[in-house]
Write a protein that holds these residues in place. Structure first.
Motif, mmCIF file in Angstrom:
data_model
loop_
_atom_site.group_PDB
_atom_site.id
_atom_site.type_symbol
_atom_site.label_atom_id
_atom_site.label_comp_id
_atom_site.label_asym_id
_atom_site.label_seq_id
_atom_site.Cartn_x
_atom_site.Cartn_y
_atom_site.Cartn_z
ATOM 1 N N PHE A 162 0.812 -1.217 0.000
ATOM 2 C CA PHE A 162 0.000 0.000 0.000
ATOM 3 C C PHE A 162 0.845 1.267 0.000
ATOM 4 O O PHE A 162 0.383 2.326 -0.407
ATOM 5 N N ARG A 163 2.119 1.165 0.405
ATOM 6 C CA ARG A 163 2.974 2.356 0.332
ATOM 7 C C ARG A 163 3.163 2.794 -1.116
ATOM 8 O O ARG A 163 3.266 3.999 -1.404
ATOM 9 N N ALA A 164 3.196 1.838 -2.024
ATOM 10 C CA ALA A 164 3.347 2.169 -3.444
ATOM 11 C C ALA A 164 2.169 2.988 -3.951
ATOM 12 O O ALA A 164 2.295 3.717 -4.941
ATOM 13 N N ARG A 191 -5.225 5.965 -5.856
ATOM 14 C CA ARG A 191 -6.354 5.975 -4.921
ATOM 15 C C ARG A 191 -7.347 4.876 -5.261
ATOM 16 O O ARG A 191 -7.900 4.218 -4.375
ATOM 17 N N LEU A 192 -7.553 4.655 -6.560
ATOM 18 C CA LEU A 192 -8.444 3.580 -6.982
ATOM 19 C C LEU A 192 -7.888 2.222 -6.567
ATOM 20 O O LEU A 192 -8.611 1.366 -6.037
ATOM 21 N N GLN A 193 -6.593 2.012 -6.786
ATOM 22 C CA GLN A 193 -5.969 0.734 -6.423
ATOM 23 C C GLN A 193 -6.009 0.502 -4.912
ATOM 24 O O GLN A 193 -6.260 -0.615 -4.449
ATOM 25 N N LEU A 194 -5.754 1.561 -4.138
ATOM 26 C CA LEU A 194 -5.809 1.433 -2.683
ATOM 27 C C LEU A 194 -7.229 1.110 -2.233
ATOM 28 O O LEU A 194 -7.446 0.278 -1.337
ATOM 29 N N GLY A 195 -8.215 1.743 -2.862
ATOM 30 C CA GLY A 195 -9.601 1.459 -2.533
ATOM 31 C C GLY A 195 -9.971 0.018 -2.842
ATOM 32 O O GLY A 195 -10.679 -0.637 -2.063
ATOM 33 N N ILE A 241 -4.099 6.804 5.263
ATOM 34 C CA ILE A 241 -3.080 7.777 4.849
ATOM 35 C C ILE A 241 -2.841 8.814 5.948
ATOM 36 O O ILE A 241 -1.701 9.026 6.393
ATOM 37 N N ALA A 242 -3.920 9.454 6.393
ATOM 38 C CA ALA A 242 -3.773 10.512 7.400
ATOM 39 C C ALA A 242 -3.290 9.944 8.728
ATOM 40 O O ALA A 242 -2.683 10.664 9.522
#
Length: 406
Positions: A162-164, A191-195, A241-242
């Motif tokens: 997920f860091r990528a 953002r789409l991939q992380l989602g 992220i935050a």
């Protein structure tokens, strides 16, 4: 972009932007042609953060683009609640907060104290026989990442994956990056991939709930209703992220500042309780979030005699306000004994930092333990190399030499 705005975002000024901010405050409302209105004085920023005429919803922008923590059309995910206005903001934040604190989880953060201490101890022990470390890569980054993964229920071993995706999303927050169509597309795709990755975890929690925030978000019920699946995903992206990016900078900026003020570092070594006041002063003196470039006015408003037209984008330079001499005496002096530290480090108003209690506790434990255990710590390079990002400002590396571990 006027020359002053170029200087704010210019990487050459990242190590010390405060002379630029001092010059900014001489023009309380800075504007040129079609560029954002820049506000840099404490009382104006504070007032606008509480002003219902100032919107966080990108739909209200008539000029400029969106930021990469939202953008449903580009990413398939709805905006996170930090990019919405009431009543939707209030509904989603209230649901998320029910898993994070009062009234449903009143001691969730405080109950993490022993776990935080164990993680910090393990990371410092991991320095082993080394006499020089990169504090960012070996401590300030892995600490909050481990914590937020544990809280959310994200496997810690998935961090490289997920860091990528997180890195380009965070890079997209930098105002300079928005001039590049390639960087914007990269951030949207990330953002789409992380989602999509988080969607797999959400589906698991729907079948087998656990004691984590993802399970709470999936099972959210109450007087304000439940989140949709898409709202759960956008909230999870935001929290992941935050939940670590700003804390990395808070810890790193904090240790850098303490090494530049060895008398305060020595006091902290003898009195760990001083960490509470040190962290508050750090949030004023070297805040991890330097500016908020995602505000818009929904009607004409007047600030310092300047009319800002409806639909205009506004930049609120929190770090400039934190060093406003009209608000703080001797503002460029780092002083944990300061009696009045009502800083803007976590923002203010309805969008004040959701994770502030956790970030405070993480920084307090991290800095007090580093002070206690590192023998004769000293900077290898000053100033250190900084990240490109003008919004989330902090060193990319912080090499520290020391004589041993206590």
């Amino acid at each position: 972009m006027p020359s002053m705005l170029r200087q704010i975002t210019d990487f050459a000024n990242r190590a010390n932007p405060y002379p630029i901010y001092e010059e900014l405050r001489r023009t309380p409302v800075l504007h040129e042609e079609d560029d954002p209105y820049v506000i840099s004085t404490y009382y104006d920023i504070e007032a606008l953060l509480h002003d219902p005429r100032i919107s966080s919803d990108a739909a209200n922008v008539t000029a400029g683009g969106d930021d990469e923590l939202s953008g449903q059309e580009a990413t398939g995910l709805p905006p996170s609640f930090i990019r919405l206005d009431p009543p939707e903001h209030d509904r989603l934040r209230r649901i998320a907060n029910s898993s994070f604190g009062p009234p449903h989880r009143p001691r969730r953060i405080e109950n993490l104290r022993s776990d935080l201490g164990e993680i910090v101890t393990g990371l410092i022990d991991g320095f082993g026989d080394a006499r020089q470390v990169d504090l960012v890569d070996q401590f300030a980054y892995p600490f909050p990442v481990t914590v937020i993964c544990r809280l959310l229920g994200v496997p810690r071993e998935d961090e490289p994956r997920f860091r990528a995706w997180v890195d380009p999303i965070v890079a997209g927050l930098d105002p300079d990056s928005r001039t590049s169509a390639d960087s914007e597309r990269t951030a949207q795709e990330a953002r789409l991939q992380l989602g999509m990755y988080l969607n797999g975890l959400v589906e698991q929690r729907a079948k087998e709930p656990r004691d984590d925030m993802l399970s709470d978000l999936v099972d959210s019920k109450g007087p304000v209703g439940a989140m949709t699946t898409m709202e759960v995903l956008s909230t999870a992206v935001l929290l992941l992220i935050a939940g670590h990016e700003t804390t990395v900078n808070l810890i790193t900026n904090g240790m850098l500042t303490l090494l530049r003020h060895p008398e305060v570092l020595e006091r902290l070594r003898d009195d760990p309780g001083l960490s509470v006041r040190i962290v508050e002063e750090l949030l004023r003196y070297e805040p991890p979030v330097q500016l908020l470039p995602q505000r818009t006015c929904i009607t004409d408003i007047e600030v310092h005699g300047v009319t800002i037209p409806k639909g205009s984008r506004i930049w609120l330079v929190l770090a400039a306000g934190n060093r406003d001499p009209e608000r703080f005496k001797d503002p460029d002096r780092f002083d944990p004994d300061r009696q009045d530290i009502q800083h803007l480090g976590f923002g203010s108003g309805i969008h004040s930092c959701f994770g502030a209690p956790l970030a405070r506790l993480e920084a307090q434990i991290a800095l007090s333990e580093l002070a206690r255990r590192l023998e004769n710590p000293r900077l290898v390079e000053d100033p250190p190399p900084y990240r490109q990002n003008a919004v989330l400002r902090g060193p990319r590396h912080l090499d520290i030499a020391f004589d041993g571990l206590r």
